[in-house]
Design an enzyme around this catalytic site. Structure first.
Site, PDB file in Angstrom:
ATOM      1  N   LYS A  46      -4.801   5.287   7.420  1.00  0.00           N
ATOM      2  CA  LYS A  46      -5.792   4.679   8.147  1.00  0.00           C
ATOM      3  C   LYS A  46      -5.669   3.408   8.743  1.00  0.00           C
ATOM      4  O   LYS A  46      -6.493   2.643   9.250  1.00  0.00           O
ATOM      5  CB  LYS A  46      -7.211   4.759   7.354  1.00  0.00           C
ATOM      6  N   LYS A  48      -5.439   0.767   6.630  1.00  0.00           N
ATOM      7  CA  LYS A  48      -6.420  -0.125   5.980  1.00  0.00           C
ATOM      8  C   LYS A  48      -5.699  -0.661   4.350  1.00  0.00           C
ATOM      9  O   LYS A  48      -4.934   0.489   3.931  1.00  0.00           O
ATOM     10  CB  LYS A  48      -7.521   0.758   5.638  1.00  0.00           C
TER      11      LYS A  48
HETATM   12  N1  CTP Z   1     -21.906   0.593   3.625  1.00  0.00           N
HETATM   13  C1  CTP Z   1     -23.074   0.400   3.427  1.00  0.00           C
HETATM   14  N2  CTP Z   1     -23.603  -0.900   3.838  1.00  0.00           N
HETATM   15  C2  CTP Z   1     -22.594  -1.675   3.841  1.00  0.00           C
HETATM   16  C3  CTP Z   1     -21.263  -1.512   3.546  1.00  0.00           C
HETATM   17  C4  CTP Z   1     -20.797  -0.208   3.344  1.00  0.00           C
HETATM   18  O1  CTP Z   1     -24.000   1.032   3.384  1.00  0.00           O
HETATM   19  N3  CTP Z   1     -23.053  -3.241   4.107  1.00  0.00           N
HETATM   20  C5  CTP Z   1     -21.506   1.938   3.271  1.00  0.00           C
HETATM   21  C6  CTP Z   1     -20.427   2.647   4.347  1.00  0.00           C
HETATM   22  O2  CTP Z   1     -21.473   2.976   5.445  1.00  0.00           O
HETATM   23  C7  CTP Z   1     -19.732   3.650   3.616  1.00  0.00           C
HETATM   24  C8  CTP Z   1     -19.669   3.276   2.316  1.00  0.00           C
HETATM   25  O3  CTP Z   1     -20.713   2.233   1.963  1.00  0.00           O
HETATM   26  O4  CTP Z   1     -20.716   4.823   3.743  1.00  0.00           O
HETATM   27  C9  CTP Z   1     -18.349   3.014   1.772  1.00  0.00           C
HETATM   28  O5  CTP Z   1     -17.762   1.994   3.025  1.00  0.00           O
HETATM   29  P1  CTP Z   1     -16.562   1.039   2.846  1.00  0.00           P
HETATM   30  O6  CTP Z   1     -15.922   1.349   4.257  1.00  0.00           O
HETATM   31  O7  CTP Z   1     -15.864   1.444   1.704  1.00  0.00           O
HETATM   32  O8  CTP Z   1     -17.175  -0.278   3.012  1.00  0.00           O
HETATM   33  P2  CTP Z   1     -17.364  -1.420   3.811  1.00  0.00           P
HETATM   34  O9  CTP Z   1     -17.922  -2.656   3.146  1.00  0.00           O
HETATM   35  O10 CTP Z   1     -17.864  -1.179   5.035  1.00  0.00           O
HETATM   36  O11 CTP Z   1     -15.735  -1.584   4.252  1.00  0.00           O
HETATM   37  P3  CTP Z   1     -14.973  -2.459   5.372  1.00  0.00           P
HETATM   38  O12 CTP Z   1     -15.462  -3.706   5.692  1.00  0.00           O
HETATM   39  O13 CTP Z   1     -13.620  -2.219   4.975  1.00  0.00           O
HETATM   40  O14 CTP Z   1     -15.049  -1.291   6.408  1.00  0.00           O
END
Ligand code: CTP
Length: 137
Positions: A46, A48
């Protein structure tokens, strides 16, 4: 009546309160919450990179009181199989994924929950980087 199984996926790197609140809200919607945690290999596909290795992210998720089971997320295509294999009644993600998994609606309910505002792994990484200062970057 059979248990309502909920399935969600994510990387869950640098586990934060946005993750916790999502899992808490999901667990309240059914009887068993299964989390598909992206493996390090899948994350690199991905594009990441994670600060916390897969085994540790799984350990943290398994210790979370809202999570009943953690499974590996290894590719984009496994979701339909997982929904059927685990008898999933509700597939749910944060609303950054809104509409992306509607194709599963023939198998189960699909729901996108509002994200917690002002926190993400990406923002945490930027914050940590800024705290280290320009000299160490
Ligand atoms: N999620 C959430 N609220 C946030 C961050 C994440 O509800 N503030 C949810 C995402 O929508 C997803 C799950 O947590 O369903 C896992 O998200 P992930 O991508 O691991 O976390 P992120 O903090 O969004 O990471 P990144 O910034 O790398 O995208």
């Amino acid at each position: 009546m059979t248990d309502r199984v909920i399935l969600t996926y994510g990387t869950f790197d640098l586990f934060h309160v946005g993750h916790l609140r999502l899992l808490k809200r999901l667990s309240a919607l059914g009887d068993k919450l299964i989390v598909g945690c992206s493996t390090d290999e899948f994350n690199s596909i991905k594009g990441k990179s994670t600060a916390i290795p897969y085994a540790h992210r799984v350990e943290i998720l398994e210790a979370c009181r809202y999570v009943d089971q953690v499974i590996p997320e290894e590719d984009w295509a496994q979701k339909r199989d997982d929904v059927q294999r685990y008898g999933v009644g509700l597939f749910a993600m944060g609303d950054d994924w809104a509409g992306k998994f509607d194709e599963l609606r023939d198998l189960c309910d699909v729901l996108y929950l509002p994200r917690t505002e002002n926190i993400s792994t990406t923002e945490l990484k930027a914050l940590i980087q800024a705290m280290r200062g320009p000299a160490s970057s």
